[in-house]
Design an enzyme around this catalytic site. Structure first.
Site, PDB file in Angstrom:
ATOM      1  N   LYS A  13      43.087  45.901  38.578  1.00 34.60           N
ATOM      2  CA  LYS A  13      43.274  47.246  38.590  1.00 34.60           C
ATOM      3  C   LYS A  13      41.102  48.185  39.050  1.00 34.60           C
ATOM      4  O   LYS A  13      41.224  48.443  39.639  1.00 34.60           O
ATOM      5  CB  LYS A  13      42.960  47.338  37.298  1.00 34.60           C
ATOM      6  CG  LYS A  13      44.402  47.251  36.183  1.00 34.60           C
ATOM      7  CD  LYS A  13      44.771  47.473  35.126  1.00 34.60           C
ATOM      8  CE  LYS A  13      43.642  46.552  34.346  1.00 34.60           C
ATOM      9  NZ  LYS A  13      44.149  45.024  33.398  1.00 34.60           N
ATOM     10  N   ARG A  88      46.111  51.502  26.698  1.00 30.94           N
ATOM     11  CA  ARG A  88      46.674  49.922  26.511  1.00 30.94           C
ATOM     12  C   ARG A  88      47.682  49.424  25.460  1.00 30.94           C
ATOM     13  O   ARG A  88      48.083  48.252  25.165  1.00 30.94           O
ATOM     14  CB  ARG A  88      45.248  48.847  26.255  1.00 30.94           C
ATOM     15  CG  ARG A  88      45.263  47.937  27.260  1.00 30.94           C
ATOM     16  CD  ARG A  88      44.144  47.486  26.719  1.00 30.94           C
ATOM     17  NE  ARG A  88      43.582  46.265  27.903  1.00 30.94           N
ATOM     18  CZ  ARG A  88      42.562  46.194  28.136  1.00 30.94           C
ATOM     19  NH1 ARG A  88      42.583  47.225  29.686  1.00 30.94           N
ATOM     20  NH2 ARG A  88      42.641  45.071  29.293  1.00 30.94           N
ATOM     21  N   ARG A 127      37.076  34.299  39.232  1.00 28.53           N
ATOM     22  CA  ARG A 127      36.467  35.956  40.327  1.00 28.53           C
ATOM     23  C   ARG A 127      34.237  35.314  39.592  1.00 28.53           C
ATOM     24  O   ARG A 127      34.059  36.473  40.167  1.00 28.53           O
ATOM     25  CB  ARG A 127      36.199  36.631  39.134  1.00 28.53           C
ATOM     26  CG  ARG A 127      36.677  37.199  37.913  1.00 28.53           C
ATOM     27  CD  ARG A 127      37.358  38.635  37.501  1.00 28.53           C
ATOM     28  NE  ARG A 127      37.680  38.699  36.092  1.00 28.53           N
ATOM     29  CZ  ARG A 127      38.037  39.942  34.742  1.00 28.53           C
ATOM     30  NH1 ARG A 127      39.072  40.588  36.157  1.00 28.53           N
ATOM     31  NH2 ARG A 127      38.029  39.721  34.055  1.00 28.53           N
ATOM     32  N   ARG A 131      32.412  36.348  32.917  1.00 26.59           N
ATOM     33  CA  ARG A 131      32.542  37.081  31.256  1.00 26.59           C
ATOM     34  C   ARG A 131      32.866  36.077  30.323  1.00 26.59           C
ATOM     35  O   ARG A 131      33.609  35.213  30.345  1.00 26.59           O
ATOM     36  CB  ARG A 131      33.893  38.494  31.389  1.00 26.59           C
ATOM     37  CG  ARG A 131      33.665  39.431  32.801  1.00 26.59           C
ATOM     38  CD  ARG A 131      34.215  40.393  32.836  1.00 26.59           C
ATOM     39  NE  ARG A 131      35.684  40.423  31.407  1.00 26.59           N
ATOM     40  CZ  ARG A 131      36.333  41.487  31.984  1.00 26.59           C
ATOM     41  NH1 ARG A 131      36.705  41.874  33.147  1.00 26.59           N
ATOM     42  NH2 ARG A 131      37.224  41.395  31.281  1.00 26.59           N
ATOM     43  N   ARG A 142      44.361  36.804  26.626  1.00 24.52           N
ATOM     44  CA  ARG A 142      44.443  38.068  26.725  1.00 24.52           C
ATOM     45  C   ARG A 142      46.079  39.147  27.449  1.00 24.52           C
ATOM     46  O   ARG A 142      46.289  39.622  27.085  1.00 24.52           O
ATOM     47  CB  ARG A 142      43.378  38.055  27.489  1.00 24.52           C
ATOM     48  CG  ARG A 142      42.214  38.202  26.903  1.00 24.52           C
ATOM     49  CD  ARG A 142      41.250  38.172  27.896  1.00 24.52           C
ATOM     50  NE  ARG A 142      41.162  39.093  29.563  1.00 24.52           N
ATOM     51  CZ  ARG A 142      40.386  38.881  30.513  1.00 24.52           C
ATOM     52  NH1 ARG A 142      40.378  37.699  30.207  1.00 24.52           N
ATOM     53  NH2 ARG A 142      40.172  39.031  31.871  1.00 24.52           N
TER      54      ARG A 142
HETATM   55  P1  ADP Z   1      41.128  42.914  31.419  1.00 27.43           P
HETATM   56  O1  ADP Z   1      41.919  43.734  32.269  1.00 27.43           O
HETATM   57  O2  ADP Z   1      40.655  41.966  32.751  1.00 27.43           O
HETATM   58  O3  ADP Z   1      41.578  41.683  30.659  1.00 27.43           O
HETATM   59  P2  ADP Z   1      38.920  44.742  30.690  1.00 27.43           P
HETATM   60  O4  ADP Z   1      37.817  44.936  31.331  1.00 27.43           O
HETATM   61  O5  ADP Z   1      39.624  46.420  31.362  1.00 27.43           O
HETATM   62  O6  ADP Z   1      39.472  43.791  31.204  1.00 27.43           O
HETATM   63  O7  ADP Z   1      39.274  44.981  29.489  1.00 27.43           O
HETATM   64  C1  ADP Z   1      38.328  44.181  28.387  1.00 27.43           C
HETATM   65  C2  ADP Z   1      39.175  44.103  27.153  1.00 27.43           C
HETATM   66  O8  ADP Z   1      38.299  44.968  26.468  1.00 27.43           O
HETATM   67  C3  ADP Z   1      39.758  43.520  27.197  1.00 27.43           C
HETATM   68  O9  ADP Z   1      41.057  42.931  26.519  1.00 27.43           O
HETATM   69  C4  ADP Z   1      39.816  44.380  24.782  1.00 27.43           C
HETATM   70  O10 ADP Z   1      38.820  43.755  24.593  1.00 27.43           O
HETATM   71  C5  ADP Z   1      38.346  45.391  25.779  1.00 27.43           C
HETATM   72  N1  ADP Z   1      39.367  46.938  25.946  1.00 27.43           N
HETATM   73  C6  ADP Z   1      40.035  47.721  26.756  1.00 27.43           C
HETATM   74  N2  ADP Z   1      40.191  48.817  27.170  1.00 27.43           N
HETATM   75  C7  ADP Z   1      40.888  49.117  26.502  1.00 27.43           C
HETATM   76  C8  ADP Z   1      41.437  49.725  25.058  1.00 27.43           C
HETATM   77  N3  ADP Z   1      41.509  50.427  25.387  1.00 27.43           N
HETATM   78  N4  ADP Z   1      42.108  49.558  23.970  1.00 27.43           N
HETATM   79  C9  ADP Z   1      41.715  48.129  23.391  1.00 27.43           C
HETATM   80  N5  ADP Z   1      40.877  47.304  24.225  1.00 27.43           N
HETATM   81  C10 ADP Z   1      40.596  47.476  25.227  1.00 27.43           C
END
Ligand code: ADP
Length: 186
Positions: A13, A88, A127, A131, A142
């Site tokens: 994404k 999400r 990657r 993180r 996750r």
């Molecule tokens: P990935 O898609 O690789 O898990 P992201 O950078 O999108 O990585 O998100 C990392 C973390 O940030 C998620 O695991 C969550 O804890 C938090 N997060 C991000 N966006 C949201 C969201 N819309 N709602 C709840 N938690 C979120």
């Protein structure tokens, strides 16, 4: 143009959203990136979400919704944006719809990137972004959270008629071309 890019962790994404944003001259909004920046800066929001993110769990809906609402209200977002990492949960999708309705706006497309679990896990493990949530155990959490809480968001957008499914395997450029072809023609 307002777009949502959706998919499990590791679907690509962030990479694709950045390319799409550059291509159309719109803003790339990543909720995960915003949270990581808040953590690095040690802000109140950062302190609130740090342990949740480290565990691979979801930040509470209201916290994310408020952050997104505040962000898209800024003038720079007027030209359009691509959101990565939000909505999400179905609750977030409903809240986002209400927010857009209040603003007299709508989303043009929901791009759903898909790839098999083994591909996702391999990408996340290699990657090398350092993180704290990219360890084998947290990746497993996750993916579980994605299946349980996030995947239902797809049905929500299928019903709304803006769902576009895109194969997220192959090279970055191949996937980018597929996304461009999946977008509604103006
Ligand atoms: P990935 O898609 O690789 O898990 P992201 O950078 O999108 O990585 O998100 C990392 C973390 O940030 C998620 O695991 C969550 O804890 C938090 N997060 C991000 N966006 C949201 C969201 N819309 N709602 C709840 N938690 C979120």
């Amino acid at each position: 143009m307002r777009l949502i890019i959706f998919g499990p962790p590791g679907a690509g994404k962030g990479t694709q959203a950045k390319m799409v944003a550059e291509h159309f001259g719109i803003i790339h909004l990543s909720t995960g990136k915003m949270f990581r920046e808040a953590i690095n800066q040690g802000t109140e929001l950062g302190n609130l979400v740090q342990s949740i993110i480290d565990e691979g769990q979801l930040v509470p809906d209201q916290t994310v919704v408020d952050m997104v609402e505040e962000t898209i209200a800024s003038e720079d977002y007027g030209k359009g944006y691509i959101i990565d990492g939000f909505p999400r949960t179905v609750e977030q999708a409903v809240a986002f719809d209400n927010m857009l309705e209040r603003r007299n706006e709508s989303v043009d497309a929901f791009i759903s990137l898909h790839a098999p679990d083994d591909v996702l896990i391999q990408r996340l493990l290699t990657r090398g972004e350092g993180r704290s949530d990219d360890t084998e155990e947290k990746i497993k959490t996750r993916l579980e959270v994605y299946k349980k809480e996030t995947a239902p968001v797809m049905e929500y957008y299928q019903q709304a008629g803006m769902f576009r499914s895109v194969d997220g395997t192959g090279t970055v450029e191949e996937i980018f071309q597929r996304i461009l072809s999946a977008l509604p023609k103006k």
